[in-house]
Design an enzyme around this catalytic site. Structure first.
Site, short mmCIF file in Angstrom:
data_model
loop_
_atom_site.label_atom_id
_atom_site.label_comp_id
_atom_site.label_asym_id
_atom_site.label_seq_id
_atom_site.Cartn_x
_atom_site.Cartn_y
_atom_site.Cartn_z
N TRP A 76 0.83 -1.21 0.00
CA TRP A 76 0.00 0.00 0.00
C TRP A 76 0.86 1.25 0.00
O TRP A 76 0.50 2.27 -0.60
CB TRP A 76 -0.92 0.00 1.22
CG TRP A 76 -1.67 1.29 1.41
CD1 TRP A 76 -2.81 1.68 0.79
CD2 TRP A 76 -1.30 2.37 2.29
NE1 TRP A 76 -3.19 2.93 1.23
CE2 TRP A 76 -2.28 3.37 2.14
CE3 TRP A 76 -0.25 2.58 3.19
CZ2 TRP A 76 -2.24 4.56 2.86
CZ3 TRP A 76 -0.20 3.76 3.90
CH2 TRP A 76 -1.18 4.74 3.73
N HIS A 77 2.03 1.20 0.65
CA HIS A 77 2.86 2.39 0.76
C HIS A 77 3.45 2.82 -0.58
O HIS A 77 3.73 4.01 -0.77
CB HIS A 77 4.00 2.15 1.76
CG HIS A 77 3.59 2.35 3.18
ND1 HIS A 77 2.98 1.37 3.93
CD2 HIS A 77 3.69 3.43 4.00
CE1 HIS A 77 2.74 1.84 5.14
NE2 HIS A 77 3.14 3.08 5.21
N GLY A 78 3.68 1.89 -1.47
CA GLY A 78 4.28 2.30 -2.74
C GLY A 78 4.43 1.16 -3.71
O GLY A 78 4.42 -0.01 -3.35
#
Length: 474
Positions: free
Chosen positions: A323-325
């Site tokens: 989700w972060h990247g």
């Protein structure tokens, strides 16, 4: 519009607050929701106006699906799955298209062209919030029939938390927008909001932004790293990320208080944590809550045996990392934390304990090393850090590194830079956090806010461009 920019601090925020209370004092409280929604759209459109189409389409789609879910008895599961899939498809298109193409090119030796899709601001955050909204309606934890469309718009778009959180829950937000008590001037909220905003502004411009060039040099410029240099680079990023993201959260909570809206706290001195589970109770608290409630528990949580529990922990943080990247480094970072939490669970269940100081030290070192994976722009940078930590290039600071680092921050010498990092580390480990400061006596808070504001306001008018907040990229 960056929170620490002059146009936000001196123009947008004061003007919005003054107009808000002018409407209240003028007897136009019924227009407050529309005003906050409009102001939030102006804030969101400041960078790329065309992204308004994305967020407005997302709001209309999810509100309509939520209303449908609330009324249906049959086909509820199909409608819910379709709604969640549509949200994830939109997020995947904007965030992971090029990542998927790069992965395919690497695995299949193809040459598929990159699309260069620009990520709309805050899409990860407002997507998570709306998936949680649909999930609660599906689980019959929430009845959408009672809420007005405008309240829902404010829940998604409220500008203090729109771009980088905190990730708010609809049941803790929407009632606030039409609560009569919140439509009165509350001087205590205004005072505390200014104090929190000043603390966050100081964290951002005085600490995080000054650590940024050191981090960039270590991760992107330095051709090689010794052990001491790798340790300095990882410590600098560990501190930069904390002061930058907690600054955003402080400013978000503070700005919201100016409108009598209470956002949840997002940080609780995370680098004081004594184990990895304690760390995730203190770091990005609203994300940890979301991962627990909408991933870990639906996967089975700890209800289906020890082996399944450990697998659920790892899977939850794998997805949290992704989700972060859109990069494998984020997946690796998530896997590291998932495995660490699984190991901690086994250690705890075995009745084993570590001395508090040793537990803190191991937790801090692990988190700092994992942040290296999180920050590394590519695998080559990760290999440079690995060689540095293994001592393959030596152990002490090299003369070329000191000269290069001093040149990165014009006019600064290596020793003062090192002292600055040490002071920032002491602040993160020893000083009270923002929630604790808010409990101080009013006079003490006023002196602190005034001093920080003067220095921070001078800093934001420096000729260098205002660096964006790190988490705005996620």
């Amino acid at each position: 519009m960056i929170f620490s920019s002059p146009e936000f601090v001196l123009l947008f925020l004061p003007a919005t607050v003054l107009l808000y209370y002018a409407l209240l004092r003028g007897g136009y409280a019924r227009f407050i929701g529309f005003f906050l929604f409009s102001a939030s759209l102006v804030y969101y459109a400041w960078w790329r106006p065309e992204n308004l189409l994305v967020i407005l389409a997302s709001i209309i789609f999810n509100y309509a699906f939520g209303q449908a879910l609330g009324r249906l008895d049959r086909w509820r599961k199909a409608v819910f799955i379709l709604g969640v899939a549509a949200n994830l498809a939109a997020l995947g298109f904007y965030k992971y298209t090029d990542f998927a193409l790069r992965t395919l090119n690497s695995l299949l030796a193809t040459d598929l062209p990159m699309q260069g899709i620009i990520l709309p601001l805050g899409i990860s955050f407002f997507t998570f919030q709306q998936v949680a909204y649909l999930s609660d309606i599906f689980m019959r934890k929430h009845d959408p029939a009672r809420e007005h469309f405008l309240d829902y718009c404010c829940f998604v778009c409220f500008f203090p938390q729109l771009v980088a959180g905190p990730i708010v829950h609809h049941q803790e937000m929407m009632p606030q927008f039409h609560d009569a008590k919140n439509q009165e001037i509350n001087w205590e909220n205004i005072f505390n909001g200014i104090v929190l905003f000043s603390i966050g502004l100081a964290k951002k411009v005085l600490i995080a932004d000054n650590l940024s060039p050191l981090v960039k040099y270590c991760f992107e410029t330095s051709p090689s790293l010794t052990f001491a240099e790798a340790a300095l680079g990882s410590t600098c990023y560990t501190l930069q990320l904390y002061f930058d993201f907690s600054a955003y959260s402080d400013m978000a909570v503070g700005a919201a208080l100016l409108f009598n809206i209470r956002l949840p706290w997002n940080f609780d001195s995370p680098y004081k944590a004594l184990d990895i589970q304690d760390f995730w109770r203190r770091w990005h608290i609203t994300l940890s809550r979301w991962l627990r409630d909408y991933l870990y528990i639906p996967l089975g949580g700890n209800r289906k045996g020890k082996r399944r529990t450990l697998g659920n922990l790892v899977m939850t943080f794998l997805l949290g990392g992704l989700w972060h990247g859109a990069a494998w480094t984020f997946v690796i970072w998530g896997a590291l934390h998932g495995i660490a939490l699984a190991v901690h669970r086994l250690w705890r269940d075995a009745g084993l304990r570590l001395p508090r100081l040793l537990g803190w030290f191991l937790t801090f070192v692990f988190v700092s090393l994992a942040w290296v994976v999180f920050r590394a722009p590519d695998m080559q940078s990760l290999r440079r850090f690995a060689k540095g930590f293994l001592g393959l290039n030596g152990f002490s600071f090299s003369a070329p590194f000191q000269r290069g680092l001093s040149a990165t921050v014009p006019g600064a010498e290596f020793t003062p830079l090192f002292v600055f990092v040490a002071c920032a580390l002491c602040m993160a480990l020893l000083f009270p956090n923002s929630a604790a400061i808010l409990r101080w006596r009013p006079q003490k808070k006023l002196y602190l806010a005034a001093a920080l504001s003067v220095v921070a306001l001078i800093s934001i008018f420096m000729p260098e461009s205002t660096p964006e907040f790190i988490y705005s990229k996620f």
